[in-house]
Structure formats: C-alpha cells, structure tokens
Design an enzyme around this catalytic site. Structure first.
Site, PDB file in Angstrom:
ATOM      1  CB  SER A   1      -0.909   0.015   1.229  1.00  0.00           C
ATOM      2  OG  SER A   1      -1.680  -1.160   1.291  1.00  0.00           O
TER       3      SER A   1
HETATM    4  N1  SAH Z   1      -0.996  -4.992   3.881  1.00  0.00           N
HETATM    5  C1  SAH Z   1      -0.189  -5.266   2.701  1.00  0.00           C
HETATM    6  C2  SAH Z   1      -0.897  -4.855   1.418  1.00  0.00           C
HETATM    7  C3  SAH Z   1      -1.544  -6.026   0.867  1.00  0.00           C
HETATM    8  S1  SAH Z   1      -2.357  -5.967  -0.675  1.00  0.00           S
HETATM    9  C4  SAH Z   1       1.183  -4.620   2.785  1.00  0.00           C
HETATM   10  O1  SAH Z   1       1.431  -3.869   3.727  1.00  0.00           O
HETATM   11  O2  SAH Z   1       2.006  -4.909   1.926  1.00  0.00           O
HETATM   12  C5  SAH Z   1      -3.722  -7.021  -0.227  1.00  0.00           C
HETATM   13  C6  SAH Z   1      -3.368  -8.449   0.103  1.00  0.00           C
HETATM   14  O3  SAH Z   1      -4.578  -9.082   0.509  1.00  0.00           O
HETATM   15  C7  SAH Z   1      -2.839  -9.245  -1.076  1.00  0.00           C
HETATM   16  O4  SAH Z   1      -1.596  -9.802  -0.743  1.00  0.00           O
HETATM   17  C8  SAH Z   1      -3.894 -10.316  -1.292  1.00  0.00           C
HETATM   18  O5  SAH Z   1      -3.373 -11.560  -1.708  1.00  0.00           O
HETATM   19  C9  SAH Z   1      -4.510 -10.418   0.098  1.00  0.00           C
HETATM   20  N2  SAH Z   1      -5.856 -11.017   0.155  1.00  0.00           N
HETATM   21  C10 SAH Z   1      -6.872 -10.900  -0.741  1.00  0.00           C
HETATM   22  N3  SAH Z   1      -7.928 -11.642  -0.347  1.00  0.00           N
HETATM   23  C11 SAH Z   1      -7.576 -12.242   0.826  1.00  0.00           C
HETATM   24  C12 SAH Z   1      -8.221 -13.152   1.717  1.00  0.00           C
HETATM   25  N4  SAH Z   1      -9.438 -13.645   1.492  1.00  0.00           N
HETATM   26  N5  SAH Z   1      -7.548 -13.548   2.824  1.00  0.00           N
HETATM   27  C13 SAH Z   1      -6.290 -13.104   3.082  1.00  0.00           C
HETATM   28  N6  SAH Z   1      -5.617 -12.264   2.274  1.00  0.00           N
HETATM   29  C14 SAH Z   1      -6.245 -11.833   1.150  1.00  0.00           C
END
Ligand code: SAH
Length: 186
Positions: A36
């Site tokens: 993010s």
């Molecule tokens: N917080 C992260 C940003 C992540 S982007 C950081 O600081 O880098 C969003 C993430 O959510 C992705 O890696 C994606 O694979 C995950 N995601 C999507 N659906 C999900 C689910 N049902 N359970 C767990 N993770 C999920």
C-alpha cells in the site's frame, strides 16, 4: 509517523521496485498484488488507534509492511494472507528483520483467525464487496475495525467502533483503491 520513519520500505519490495520505495504510492510486489501507499498505511494505523499490547488481526499480509508498522506501535499482530508464496516470503522477511510479535498465516481471511480471537483491533487491506460478517464476531468490545468496502475500482474506508456495551458506531472515512479481496486460498 515515527513508526513509518523507522521502517525502510525498500526492505519490503522486490529488487526491481527498490528505487521507487520512498515514493508515496503503492508498488507491485508480485502475484498481481501491491504494497500500500505509505500515506494510507499511516492513515489506517492512526484511525485504528493500535497501541502497546493490543492484539491486532490483519487480513492481507502482502509484503508485511503494514504488519511491521503495527508491531512498531507495540501491537501483537496476527496476519492472514491467501497467497501461499506471499505469506511465506512476508513471514521470512519479518523474521529476518527481527519482528517477533508478528505471526503470519496462509489462509482465507474471510474466516479471520478464530483460534486467536478476540482481537482489540482488526484491519483489512484488500477491497471487500460486502460487510465482513465473520470478522465482527472476532472483534473485542471495546474494539476498532477498519476496512475498504465497495466496488472493484473504488471503495470507501470504513471505521467501525465497538463500544464496551457492544453497540457499534460506523464512519466512512475516505475513498480508496485496494486490490480485491478474494475468497479461498491460492
Ligand atoms: N498490507 C499489505 C498490502 C496487501 S495488498 C502490505 O502492507 O504490503 C492485499 C493483500 O490481501 C494481497 O496480498 C492479497 O493476496 C490479500 N488477500 C486478498 N484476499 C484475501 C483473503 N481472502 N484472505 C487473506 N488475504 C487476502
């Protein structure tokens, strides 16, 4: 801001993105996912009011950057990631960087982390299409939860405060764009 300043974002992005790590925008981390924008990480962490000793559940580990910020605020972080490869690399990265109070698990965040519930804070970092019912059941009273909710291109950041009485207060904070939340694991 101190927690953000203490972190080197370049340690959370792939080699070919390191030169952009200090820019205030999301960056690709592989598998179609993103780390993010630092402003949004700071904004969500502040709105969540995560503090020392609190148990925090994060859905969407991604790079592990948001989890590291929460750990620097003193929280004990439980983070769930649906993509096995990302869960593994974030877990390894956080361990190498010395974060002992973050646990990463590969799984479907739609179900939260029932074995570790309840949580004083819950943060979802992928765009939800509907209210995260299962997660409400894992939130302490009092507690706070923040999540992006809406369509594919645009969502609203929603903050839910649960009072000790159990009643809820809900606020729409600002428009955001996150990668989609997907059910199941990969
Ligand atoms: N917080 C992260 C940003 C992540 S982007 C950081 O600081 O880098 C969003 C993430 O959510 C992705 O890696 C994606 O694979 C995950 N995601 C999507 N659906 C999900 C689910 N049902 N359970 C767990 N993770 C999920």
């Amino acid at each position: 801001m101190e927690a953000i300043r203490a972190l080197r974002r370049e340690e959370f992005v792939p080699t070919d993105q390191k030169e952009y790590a200090e820019e205030d925008r999301p960056l690709p981390i592989g598998r179609g996912q993103t780390i993010s924008q630092p402003y949004i990480v700071a904004y969500m962490s502040a709105a969540l009011q995560a503090g020392p000793g609190m148990k925090v559940l994060e859905i969407g580990t991604g790079s592990g950057y948001q989890a590291a910020v929460l750990a620097r605020l003193g929280a004990e972080v439980y983070s769930v990631e649906r993509i096995g490869g990302l869960a593994e690399s974030a877990g390894r990265r956080l361990q190498a960087l010395g974060y002992e109070r973050i646990e990463v698990r590969h799984g479907d965040g739609a179900r939260g982390w029932p074995e570790k519930a309840p949580f004083e804070r819950i943060i979802v970092t992928a765009a939800l299409r509907r209210e995260p019912e299962a997660l409400f059941g894992q939130l302490s009273a009092p507690g706070r939860m923040i999540y992006p909710l809406g369509g594919r291109r645009m969502q609203r950041l929603v903050l839910v405060e649960r009072k000790s009485s159990g009643s809820y207060r809900r606020q729409d904070l600002l428009p955001v764009r996150f990668v989609p939340f997907r059910e199941g694991t990969a």
